[in-house]
Design a protein around this motif. Structure first.
Motif, mmCIF file in Angstrom:
data_model
loop_
_atom_site.group_PDB
_atom_site.id
_atom_site.type_symbol
_atom_site.label_atom_id
_atom_site.label_comp_id
_atom_site.label_asym_id
_atom_site.label_seq_id
_atom_site.Cartn_x
_atom_site.Cartn_y
_atom_site.Cartn_z
ATOM 1 N N TYR A 1 115.317 -28.152 1.275
ATOM 2 C CA TYR A 1 114.549 -28.903 2.263
ATOM 3 C C TYR A 1 115.142 -30.277 2.563
ATOM 4 N N TYR B 1 115.298 -31.055 6.300
ATOM 5 C CA TYR B 1 113.993 -31.293 6.904
ATOM 6 C C TYR B 1 113.422 -32.642 6.481
ATOM 7 N N ALA C 1 112.714 -35.722 8.988
ATOM 8 C CA ALA C 1 111.364 -36.270 9.093
ATOM 9 C C ALA C 1 111.374 -37.782 8.871
ATOM 10 N N LEU D 1 108.710 -35.710 15.409
ATOM 11 C CA LEU D 1 108.717 -34.806 14.252
ATOM 12 C C LEU D 1 108.952 -33.361 14.671
ATOM 13 N N LEU E 1 112.277 -31.293 13.493
ATOM 14 C CA LEU E 1 112.099 -30.127 12.626
ATOM 15 C C LEU E 1 112.484 -28.832 13.333
ATOM 16 N N GLY F 1 116.232 -28.704 13.221
ATOM 17 C CA GLY F 1 116.639 -28.375 11.860
ATOM 18 C C GLY F 1 116.443 -26.906 11.547
ATOM 19 N N PHE F 2 115.308 -26.357 11.975
ATOM 20 C CA PHE F 2 115.021 -24.945 11.724
ATOM 21 C C PHE F 2 115.986 -24.025 12.477
ATOM 22 N N TYR G 1 121.060 -29.848 13.767
ATOM 23 C CA TYR G 1 120.206 -30.984 13.432
ATOM 24 C C TYR G 1 120.932 -32.311 13.661
#
Length: 114
Positions: A26, A29, A33, A66, A70, A73-74, A84
């Motif tokens: 993570y 992420y 964030a 956010l 995210l 990133g995903f 990202y």
């Protein structure tokens, strides 16, 4: 102002003393964030200086930043590509732009007082 300083001190002390371990998967992420939150803080400061700030706008800045970060990133994780980094560059550019607005405001204020 006192509440802000107290909150920062408590946050720093809690960060050093709490043994919070997260999954290394993570990292992307979490870093996105944190960058989105820093971007939102500078957006809010810039809008406040311009006199265009509202509570709704502040919440919308945070949520959109956010979700954007995210999501990139995903998608990047699913495709195996560092997409990202687009969010990192966009947020970095926006942060520098807002810092420029803040510095210009204080320079104008300083020059008026001279």
């Amino acid at each position: 102002m006192l509440y802000v300083v107290a909150g920062l001190i408590l946050g720093i002390l809690a960060g050093f003393n709490l043994d919070f371990v997260y999954n290394p998967e993570y990292v992307v992420y979490i870093s996105l964030a944190i960058l989105a939150i820093i971007n939102t803080i500078f957006n809010i400061l810039s809008e406040n200086i311009k006199g265009q700030l509202s509570n709704f706008k502040s919440c919308l800045f945070l949520i959109s930043d956010l979700l954007f970060a995210l999501f990139l990133g995903f998608v990047g994780e699913q495709l195996g590509l560092p997409i990202y980094l687009a969010a990192v560059f966009a947020f970095g550019n926006n942060i520098y732009k807002n810092i420029r607005v803040i510095i210009d405001f204080f320079l104008e204020k300083f020059n008026k007082n001279r």
